[in-house]
Design a protein around this motif. Structure first.
Motif, PDB file in Angstrom:
ATOM      1  N   PRO A 102     -18.972 -51.506  15.270  1.00 56.27           N
ATOM      2  CA  PRO A 102     -19.337 -51.693  16.689  1.00 56.27           C
ATOM      3  C   PRO A 102     -18.346 -51.066  17.655  1.00 56.27           C
ATOM      4  CG  PRO A 102     -19.555 -53.746  15.455  1.00 56.27           C
ATOM      5  CD  PRO A 102     -18.897 -52.775  14.532  1.00 56.27           C
ATOM      6  N   ASP A 103     -17.061 -50.993  17.272  1.00 54.59           N
ATOM      7  CA  ASP A 103     -16.053 -50.440  18.181  1.00 54.59           C
ATOM      8  C   ASP A 103     -15.766 -48.961  17.881  1.00 54.59           C
ATOM      9  OD1 ASP A 103     -14.863 -50.768  15.741  1.00 54.59           O
ATOM     10  OD2 ASP A 103     -13.066 -51.805  16.494  1.00 54.59           O
ATOM     11  N   TRP A 104     -16.731 -48.292  17.219  1.00 55.08           N
ATOM     12  CA  TRP A 104     -16.504 -46.879  16.873  1.00 55.08           C
ATOM     13  C   TRP A 104     -16.282 -46.015  18.115  1.00 55.08           C
ATOM     14  CZ3 TRP A 104     -19.232 -42.500  18.362  1.00 55.08           C
ATOM     15  CH2 TRP A 104     -18.818 -41.299  17.757  1.00 55.08           C
ATOM     16  N   LYS A 105     -15.279 -45.139  18.024  1.00 55.70           N
ATOM     17  CA  LYS A 105     -15.009 -44.173  19.098  1.00 55.70           C
ATOM     18  C   LYS A 105     -14.783 -42.809  18.460  1.00 55.70           C
ATOM     19  CE  LYS A 105     -13.021 -47.249  22.605  1.00 55.70           C
ATOM     20  NZ  LYS A 105     -13.506 -48.483  21.961  1.00 55.70           N
ATOM     21  N   PRO A 106     -15.116 -41.713  19.155  1.00 56.01           N
ATOM     22  CA  PRO A 106     -14.907 -40.365  18.590  1.00 56.01           C
ATOM     23  C   PRO A 106     -13.457 -40.160  18.176  1.00 56.01           C
ATOM     24  CG  PRO A 106     -16.201 -40.269  20.606  1.00 56.01           C
ATOM     25  CD  PRO A 106     -15.713 -41.680  20.500  1.00 56.01           C
ATOM     26  N   THR A 107     -13.282 -39.488  17.036  1.00 56.62           N
ATOM     27  CA  THR A 107     -11.930 -39.205  16.548  1.00 56.62           C
ATOM     28  C   THR A 107     -11.735 -37.684  16.442  1.00 56.62           C
ATOM     29  OG1 THR A 107     -12.677 -39.249  14.238  1.00 56.62           O
ATOM     30  CG2 THR A 107     -11.927 -41.338  15.207  1.00 56.62           C
ATOM     31  N   GLU A 108     -10.488 -37.257  16.210  1.00 56.15           N
ATOM     32  CA  GLU A 108     -10.196 -35.821  16.127  1.00 56.15           C
ATOM     33  C   GLU A 108     -10.726 -35.211  14.829  1.00 56.15           C
ATOM     34  OE1 GLU A 108      -6.128 -34.919  16.757  1.00 56.15           O
ATOM     35  OE2 GLU A 108      -6.093 -35.676  18.820  1.00 56.15           O
ATOM     36  N   ALA A 109     -10.744 -35.993  13.759  1.00 60.09           N
ATOM     37  CA  ALA A 109     -11.229 -35.481  12.469  1.00 60.09           C
ATOM     38  C   ALA A 109     -12.298 -36.429  11.921  1.00 60.09           C
ATOM     39  CB  ALA A 109     -10.068 -35.349  11.491  1.00 60.09           C
ATOM     40  N   LEU A 167     -21.853 -53.598  10.544  1.00 62.60           N
ATOM     41  CA  LEU A 167     -22.094 -52.279  11.118  1.00 62.60           C
ATOM     42  C   LEU A 167     -23.247 -52.327  12.107  1.00 62.60           C
ATOM     43  CD1 LEU A 167     -21.846 -50.095   7.863  1.00 62.60           C
ATOM     44  CD2 LEU A 167     -20.019 -50.672   9.456  1.00 62.60           C
ATOM     45  N   VAL A 168     -23.320 -51.315  12.971  1.00 68.47           N
ATOM     46  CA  VAL A 168     -24.422 -51.224  13.940  1.00 68.47           C
ATOM     47  C   VAL A 168     -25.036 -49.818  13.863  1.00 68.47           C
ATOM     48  CG1 VAL A 168     -23.465 -52.930  15.517  1.00 68.47           C
ATOM     49  CG2 VAL A 168     -22.866 -50.518  15.803  1.00 68.47           C
ATOM     50  N   GLU A 169     -26.309 -49.755  14.198  1.00 74.13           N
ATOM     51  CA  GLU A 169     -27.010 -48.466  14.242  1.00 74.13           C
ATOM     52  C   GLU A 169     -26.617 -47.761  15.535  1.00 74.13           C
ATOM     53  OE1 GLU A 169     -31.137 -49.090  13.695  1.00 74.13           O
ATOM     54  OE2 GLU A 169     -31.631 -46.956  13.570  1.00 74.13           O
ATOM     55  N   LEU A 170     -26.056 -46.561  15.438  1.00 65.68           N
ATOM     56  CA  LEU A 170     -25.573 -45.847  16.618  1.00 65.68           C
ATOM     57  C   LEU A 170     -26.618 -44.891  17.188  1.00 65.68           C
ATOM     58  CD1 LEU A 170     -21.997 -45.021  15.252  1.00 65.68           C
ATOM     59  CD2 LEU A 170     -22.588 -46.796  16.912  1.00 65.68           C
ATOM     60  N   GLU A 171     -27.340 -44.188  16.329  1.00 68.89           N
ATOM     61  CA  GLU A 171     -28.402 -43.293  16.794  1.00 68.89           C
ATOM     62  C   GLU A 171     -29.382 -43.019  15.667  1.00 68.89           C
ATOM     63  OE1 GLU A 171     -26.738 -39.219  17.517  1.00 68.89           O
ATOM     64  OE2 GLU A 171     -24.852 -40.271  17.187  1.00 68.89           O
ATOM     65  N   GLU A 172     -30.650 -42.894  16.041  1.00 65.06           N
ATOM     66  CA  GLU A 172     -31.682 -42.583  15.050  1.00 65.06           C
ATOM     67  C   GLU A 172     -31.828 -41.072  14.923  1.00 65.06           C
ATOM     68  OE1 GLU A 172     -35.445 -44.600  15.507  1.00 65.06           O
ATOM     69  OE2 GLU A 172     -36.513 -42.940  14.555  1.00 65.06           O
ATOM     70  N   ILE A 173     -31.830 -40.587  13.689  1.00 65.96           N
ATOM     71  CA  ILE A 173     -32.031 -39.151  13.460  1.00 65.96           C
ATOM     72  C   ILE A 173     -33.515 -38.821  13.406  1.00 65.96           C
ATOM     73  CG2 ILE A 173     -31.644 -37.253  11.833  1.00 65.96           C
ATOM     74  CD1 ILE A 173     -29.034 -38.590  11.016  1.00 65.96           C
ATOM     75  N   MET A 174     -34.282 -39.591  12.624  1.00 62.24           N
ATOM     76  CA  MET A 174     -35.726 -39.346  12.536  1.00 62.24           C
ATOM     77  C   MET A 174     -36.415 -40.515  11.826  1.00 62.24           C
ATOM     78  SD  MET A 174     -35.876 -36.588   9.413  1.00 62.24           S
ATOM     79  CE  MET A 174     -34.546 -35.609  10.096  1.00 62.24           C
ATOM     80  N   PRO A 175     -37.702 -40.743  12.146  1.00 58.75           N
ATOM     81  CA  PRO A 175     -38.474 -41.733  11.388  1.00 58.75           C
ATOM     82  C   PRO A 175     -38.821 -41.154  10.013  1.00 58.75           C
ATOM     83  CG  PRO A 175     -39.870 -40.676  13.013  1.00 58.75           C
ATOM     84  CD  PRO A 175     -38.487 -40.145  13.240  1.00 58.75           C
TER      85      PRO A 175
END
Length: 211
Positions: A102-109, A167-175
């Motif tokens: 839930p607290d995911w943030k963009p990282t450098e790698a 964990l949480v769903e961050l974005e759907e790619i496709m059905p």
């Protein structure tokens, strides 16, 4: 009519596909699901069924050991086999999604764990995002929990497994749904038999939902 060989995946898709076959009027015997055989002849419908690992179904069909097959769209996209995709069976609905803590943030790698490295790589490349994709064969949800990856790409159905692992769903790619596929040579040589099965399936799929 010639006899057809059908590659079927084990598990949930198998159960739903058999139910659809019966609904379409094909006489599949009651003991069919209970068999432990890997090749099951069903003379009532003039077919032989090969029970296979889901990821192997497109391979069996591409190489012609099976004339047709039933397989998830996720597997088709990842395996990228040379087969005809004939029909969306509209069963086993789910989605391919990106998930993380839930607290995911963009990282450098950034690193992404998945059973679908080709699909995941293509998705992030098209978004212009550079990530390292790590192939895993199971328990994908474990990767963010132990620091192997900061996100995962996996199939989500109810979301229960993600939730139970924090964990949480961050974005759907496709059905994702299940597809009927065919070997290209079989489709030419056994066109009448395969079209018969396509028509049978199509007759029990709600109109307007095919894709």
């Amino acid at each position: 009519m010639s006899r057809l060989t059908v590659a079927m995946p084990k598990g949930r898709i198998f159960e739903e596909a058999v139910e659809l076959l019966r609904k379409a009027g094909l006489s599949i015997p009651p003991e069919f699901e209970d068999s432990r055989k890997l090749i099951i002849p069903v003379d009532e419908v003039n077919m032989d069924f090969i029970l296979a690992k889901p990821t192997d179904v497109p391979t069996y069909v591409e190489y012609g050991v099976a004339d047709i097959g039933v397989v998830g769209k996720d597997v088709l996209l990842e395996e990228d086999r040379d087969v005809y995709e004939l029909l969306d069976l509209q069963i086993s609905h789910c989605r391919l999604s990106v998930a993380g803590l839930p607290d995911w943030k963009p990282t450098e790698a950034p690193r992404v764990a998945t059973k679908y490295p080709k699909v995941a790589s293509r998705y992030f490349r098209e978004k212009g995002a550079q990530v390292e994709v790590i192939k895993l064969n199971g328990s994908i949800e474990l990767a963010p929990l132990i620091g192997l990856a900061d996100r995962i790409v996996d199939i989500v159905s109810t979301g229960r497994t993600l939730k139970e692992n924090g964990l949480v769903e961050l974005e759907e790619i496709m059905p994702i749904t299940t597809r009927l596929i065919a070997n290209r040579v079989s489709y030419r040589m056994k066109n009448e038999e395969i079209d018969y099965i396509v028509d049978k399936f199509a007759s029990v799929i709600p109109r307007g939902e095919e894709s």
